[in-house]
Design a protein around this motif. Structure first.
Motif, PDB file in Angstrom:
ATOM      1  N   TYR B 128       0.867  -1.225  -0.090  1.00  0.00           N
ATOM      2  CA  TYR B 128       0.037   0.102   0.107  1.00  0.00           C
ATOM      3  C   TYR B 128       1.068   1.038  -0.008  1.00  0.00           C
ATOM      4  N   VAL B 129       0.285   2.133  -0.738  1.00  0.00           N
ATOM      5  CA  VAL B 129       0.777   3.587  -0.622  1.00  0.00           C
ATOM      6  C   VAL B 129      -0.140   4.322  -0.040  1.00  0.00           C
ATOM      7  N   ILE B 130      -0.017   4.999   1.275  1.00  0.00           N
ATOM      8  CA  ILE B 130      -0.973   5.604   1.935  1.00  0.00           C
ATOM      9  C   ILE B 130      -0.507   7.068   2.099  1.00  0.00           C
ATOM     10  N   THR B 131      -1.397   7.827   1.424  1.00  0.00           N
ATOM     11  CA  THR B 131      -1.382   9.513   1.390  1.00  0.00           C
ATOM     12  C   THR B 131      -2.302  10.007   2.286  1.00  0.00           C
ATOM     13  N   VAL B 132      -1.601  10.804   3.329  1.00  0.00           N
ATOM     14  CA  VAL B 132      -2.577  11.494   4.234  1.00  0.00           C
ATOM     15  C   VAL B 132      -2.229  13.079   4.265  1.00  0.00           C
ATOM     16  N   SER B 133      -3.383  13.661   4.359  1.00  0.00           N
ATOM     17  CA  SER B 133      -3.332  15.291   4.305  1.00  0.00           C
ATOM     18  C   SER B 133      -4.158  15.358   5.809  1.00  0.00           C
ATOM     19  N   GLU B 134      -3.160  16.257   6.680  1.00  0.00           N
ATOM     20  CA  GLU B 134      -3.598  16.716   7.929  1.00  0.00           C
ATOM     21  C   GLU B 134      -3.126  17.682   8.425  1.00  0.00           C
ATOM     22  N   ILE B 142       3.904  22.241  18.796  1.00  0.00           N
ATOM     23  CA  ILE B 142       3.810  21.572  17.199  1.00  0.00           C
ATOM     24  C   ILE B 142       2.903  22.494  16.522  1.00  0.00           C
ATOM     25  N   GLN B 143       2.820  22.738  15.185  1.00  0.00           N
ATOM     26  CA  GLN B 143       1.814  23.470  14.465  1.00  0.00           C
ATOM     27  C   GLN B 143       2.220  22.917  13.037  1.00  0.00           C
ATOM     28  N   SER B 144       1.719  21.897  12.428  1.00  0.00           N
ATOM     29  CA  SER B 144       2.366  21.639  11.045  1.00  0.00           C
ATOM     30  C   SER B 144       0.994  21.234  10.212  1.00  0.00           C
ATOM     31  N   SER B 145       1.040  21.270   9.091  1.00  0.00           N
ATOM     32  CA  SER B 145      -0.055  20.962   8.128  1.00  0.00           C
ATOM     33  C   SER B 145       0.586  20.207   6.746  1.00  0.00           C
ATOM     34  N   SER B 146       0.365  19.056   6.629  1.00  0.00           N
ATOM     35  CA  SER B 146       0.807  18.294   5.581  1.00  0.00           C
ATOM     36  C   SER B 146      -0.260  18.233   4.615  1.00  0.00           C
ATOM     37  N   GLN B 147       0.238  18.151   3.385  1.00  0.00           N
ATOM     38  CA  GLN B 147      -0.566  17.790   2.196  1.00  0.00           C
ATOM     39  C   GLN B 147      -0.158  16.502   1.084  1.00  0.00           C
ATOM     40  N   GLY B 148      -0.399  15.583   1.672  1.00  0.00           N
ATOM     41  CA  GLY B 148      -0.233  14.329   0.799  1.00  0.00           C
ATOM     42  C   GLY B 148       1.222  13.900   1.346  1.00  0.00           C
ATOM     43  N   ASP B 149       1.165  13.671   2.507  1.00  0.00           N
ATOM     44  CA  ASP B 149       2.311  12.749   3.041  1.00  0.00           C
ATOM     45  C   ASP B 149       2.210  11.231   2.740  1.00  0.00           C
ATOM     46  N   ASN B 150       3.388  10.459   2.200  1.00  0.00           N
ATOM     47  CA  ASN B 150       3.244   9.280   1.729  1.00  0.00           C
ATOM     48  C   ASN B 150       3.750   8.273   2.590  1.00  0.00           C
ATOM     49  N   TYR B 151       3.290   7.404   2.997  1.00  0.00           N
ATOM     50  CA  TYR B 151       3.805   6.240   3.975  1.00  0.00           C
ATOM     51  C   TYR B 151       3.448   4.754   3.092  1.00  0.00           C
ATOM     52  N   TRP B 152       4.262   3.902   3.265  1.00  0.00           N
ATOM     53  CA  TRP B 152       3.969   2.574   2.716  1.00  0.00           C
ATOM     54  C   TRP B 152       3.697   1.682   3.766  1.00  0.00           C
ATOM     55  N   LEU B 153       3.227   0.453   3.402  1.00  0.00           N
ATOM     56  CA  LEU B 153       2.696  -0.750   4.547  1.00  0.00           C
ATOM     57  C   LEU B 153       2.487  -2.006   3.474  1.00  0.00           C
ATOM     58  N   LEU B 154       3.007  -2.767   3.866  1.00  0.00           N
ATOM     59  CA  LEU B 154       3.155  -4.400   3.427  1.00  0.00           C
ATOM     60  C   LEU B 154       2.260  -5.058   4.309  1.00  0.00           C
ATOM     61  N   SER B 155       1.086  -5.807   3.577  1.00  0.00           N
ATOM     62  CA  SER B 155      -0.028  -6.374   4.297  1.00  0.00           C
ATOM     63  C   SER B 155      -0.162  -7.898   3.687  1.00  0.00           C
ATOM     64  N   ILE B 156      -0.735  -8.744   4.499  1.00  0.00           N
ATOM     65  CA  ILE B 156      -1.229  -9.984   3.946  1.00  0.00           C
ATOM     66  C   ILE B 156      -2.943  -9.956   3.927  1.00  0.00           C
ATOM     67  N   LEU B 157      -3.616 -10.770   3.078  1.00  0.00           N
ATOM     68  CA  LEU B 157      -5.092 -10.736   3.183  1.00  0.00           C
ATOM     69  C   LEU B 157      -5.361 -12.218   3.001  1.00  0.00           C
ATOM     70  N   PRO B 158      -5.420 -12.893   4.074  1.00  0.00           N
ATOM     71  CA  PRO B 158      -6.219 -14.344   3.909  1.00  0.00           C
ATOM     72  C   PRO B 158      -7.702 -14.121   3.795  1.00  0.00           C
ATOM     73  N   ARG B 159      -8.102 -14.896   2.927  1.00  0.00           N
ATOM     74  CA  ARG B 159      -9.794 -14.575   2.804  1.00  0.00           C
ATOM     75  C   ARG B 159     -10.355 -15.849   2.175  1.00  0.00           C
ATOM     76  N   VAL B 160     -11.799 -15.906   2.269  1.00  0.00           N
ATOM     77  CA  VAL B 160     -12.531 -16.872   1.905  1.00  0.00           C
ATOM     78  C   VAL B 160     -13.759 -16.428   0.985  1.00  0.00           C
ATOM     79  N   GLY B 161     -14.308 -17.313   0.166  1.00  0.00           N
ATOM     80  CA  GLY B 161     -15.545 -16.738  -0.747  1.00  0.00           C
ATOM     81  C   GLY B 161     -16.141 -17.989  -1.130  1.00  0.00           C
ATOM     82  N   VAL B 162     -16.832 -17.360  -2.046  1.00  0.00           N
ATOM     83  CA  VAL B 162     -17.791 -18.446  -2.896  1.00  0.00           C
ATOM     84  C   VAL B 162     -17.708 -17.720  -4.299  1.00  0.00           C
TER      85      VAL B 162
END
Lengths: 259, 202
Positions: B128-134, B142-162
């Motif tokens: 995932y590339v996560i983009t956060v504005s806050e 602290i007094q900060s304003s961010s417009q589109g800071d990017n973070y990354w995340l690696l995830s697994i997704l076990p799933r079931v379905g029909v």
């Protein structure tokens, strides 16, 4: 067809279960309660107590207190920051002066944010008037068993050899006693220390130091008692304190009033 | 690590294309749990899927690229800072936007591939590339304003379905899974993912 319909219902249920709404943010925050403010053994000291009634969605990381003389105040006002306790209780000693009203609040913080308790209003009771436990006539200095009526008694702040306030009693014939404090003395008892050991407060008592004729310090130990009178005057009294003059110990007692 | 992962994903996508497999679209509902369930509302995500083989194969692998936008549960969060100064500085955080772009590797195992309705077990790996504005504020420090800071995340997704075969070239799959972050530079993310996809087999 029936089977398909059962599967369809099953999936509807799954969607309902796994896409349930997010939880309210307020539930993630701790709930904190200000429990009490009580006078502690030390002068001008209050023991504040708080309690975490709910930690919220994560462990509580910080607790603490803030207080002020005014009802609306910032969390940083006189803030005491503490770590959290596993049992949810926390307490702190703070300086708060007699006969003053304060507004307190407790706070707690976890991973999600912080919350504050309701504001707790408390008036620190005035200290009881105190007087020497010996029978001395008013406006009298007993020096070496001789009674003297002081010609003048006054209290004064400003530049002093010791502390920031002194009371001087001039009882004629060239004799005077200076009693030094590190504050304008209010109702209560003041431990007598020698000038060399004079401090404003030694952790358990406020301190006075006495000097006779500006040259002869009184011995340590014993107490000076202060009574604030309704007419605005102050009565200072003490019993059988000892001053060493010319290698002789002289007992001195007094009850003097000044404005 | 990131380069290796991207290379693997690209290779897998090329492999899928070379095999001339299946492709389709997926809609999902992403419901955060853990830390984020108090901060982010469930979001609707969309993904483009490409898979190897045929709808009757027992196993197929593939790739996905997707997008989701989350909304915060409320306008302002009561945050704080300590700053190592012996004080707790009260503050707040306002999340203006929280968006995710995902690139994933998918693996599907069909338990009864010959049936019209077939249970499926899957295991996906997502980057995932996560983009956060806050806006962040903590009194005096602290007094900060961010417009589109990017973070990354690696995830697994076990799933079931029909899986439901609509006809010889289309099938519909519905199911759910639990996405769990393995590593990344943002607070670990766990969420329930309920999905429906429509796959076309040429």
């Amino acid at each position: 067809m029936k089977k398909t319909y059962v599967y369809y219902l099953f999936f509807c249920f799954l969607i309902m279960f796994f896409t349930r709404c997010s939880k309210p943010y307020q539930q993630a925050l701790p709930i904190v309660q200000f429990v009490s403010a009580v006078p502690y053994g030390l002068a001008d000291t209050l023991l504040l107590s708080g309690y975490i009634t709910s930690a919220g969605a994560s462990d509580v990381e910080y607790t603490g207190f803030s207080f002020s003389n005014v009802p609306t105040f910032d969390l940083l006002s006189h803030q005491v920051l503490l770590n959290s306790n596993p049992d949810g209780t926390f307490s702190a000693l703070v300086t708060a002066y007699n006969d003053s009203t304060y507004y307190f609040e407790a706070f707690a913080a976890n991973q999600y944010g912080y919350t504050v308790s309701n504001v707790f209003k408390y008036t620190v009771p005035a200290a009881k008037p105190d007087s020497a436990p010996c029978n001395i006539p008013r406006n009298t200095i007993i020096f070496n068993d001789n009674n003297w009526t002081p010609a003048s008694v006054f209290g004064s702040g400003g530049q002093n050899p010791y502390g920031s306030y002194y009371v001087e009693a001039d009882f004629g014939a060239g004799y005077s006693i200076d009693i030094y404090f590190n504050m304008v003395p209010t109702n209560g008892e003041y431990l007598v220390l020698s000038p060399n050991n004079f401090v404003g407060y030694n952790g358990s008592h406020y301190i006075a130091t006495l000097i006779m004729d500006q040259d002869y310090p009184f011995n340590q130990n014993g107490y000076v008692y202060i009574t604030q009178n309704k007419d605005g005057s102050t009565t200072l009294s003490f019993c059988s304190l000892v001053v060493n003059m010319f290698s002789t110990n002289f007992p001195v007692s007094a009850k003097i009033t000044y404005h | 690590m990131k380069k290796l992962l991207l290379l693997t994903l690209l290779l897998q996508c090329f492999a899928c294309s070379a095999i001339y497999g299946q492709y389709g679209l997926q809609a999902s509902i992403l419901a955060p749990t853990g830390y984020y369930q108090y901060v982010l509302k469930p979001a609707v995500g969309a993904e483009f899927l490409i898979k190897s083989g045929d709808m009757d194969d027992i196993y197929s692998f593939g790739g996905s690229i997707g997008y989701a936008k989350f909304n915060p549960t409320q306008d302002t969060f009561r945050t704080y800072a300590t700053g190592g100064q012996g004080f707790l500085f009260p503050g707040y955080e306002v999340i203006h936007s929280y968006q995710e772009i995902s690139v994933g590797v998918t693996n599907d195992l069909r338990l009864l591939p010959e049936r019209k309705i077939c249970p499926v077990i899957g295991f996906d790996l997502y980057f995932y590339v996560i983009t956060v504005s806050e806006d962040d504020y903590a009194e005096t420090i602290i007094q900060s304003s961010s417009q589109g800071d990017n973070y990354w995340l690696l995830s697994i997704l076990p799933r079931v379905g029909v899986q439901y075969k609509i006809n010889e070239s289309l099938y519909l799959t519905g199911g759910f899974g639990r996405s769990m972050s393995l590593t990344g530079i943002v607070q670990g993310q766990v969420l329930w993912k309920t999905f429906f996809n429509l796959i076309y087999c040429p």
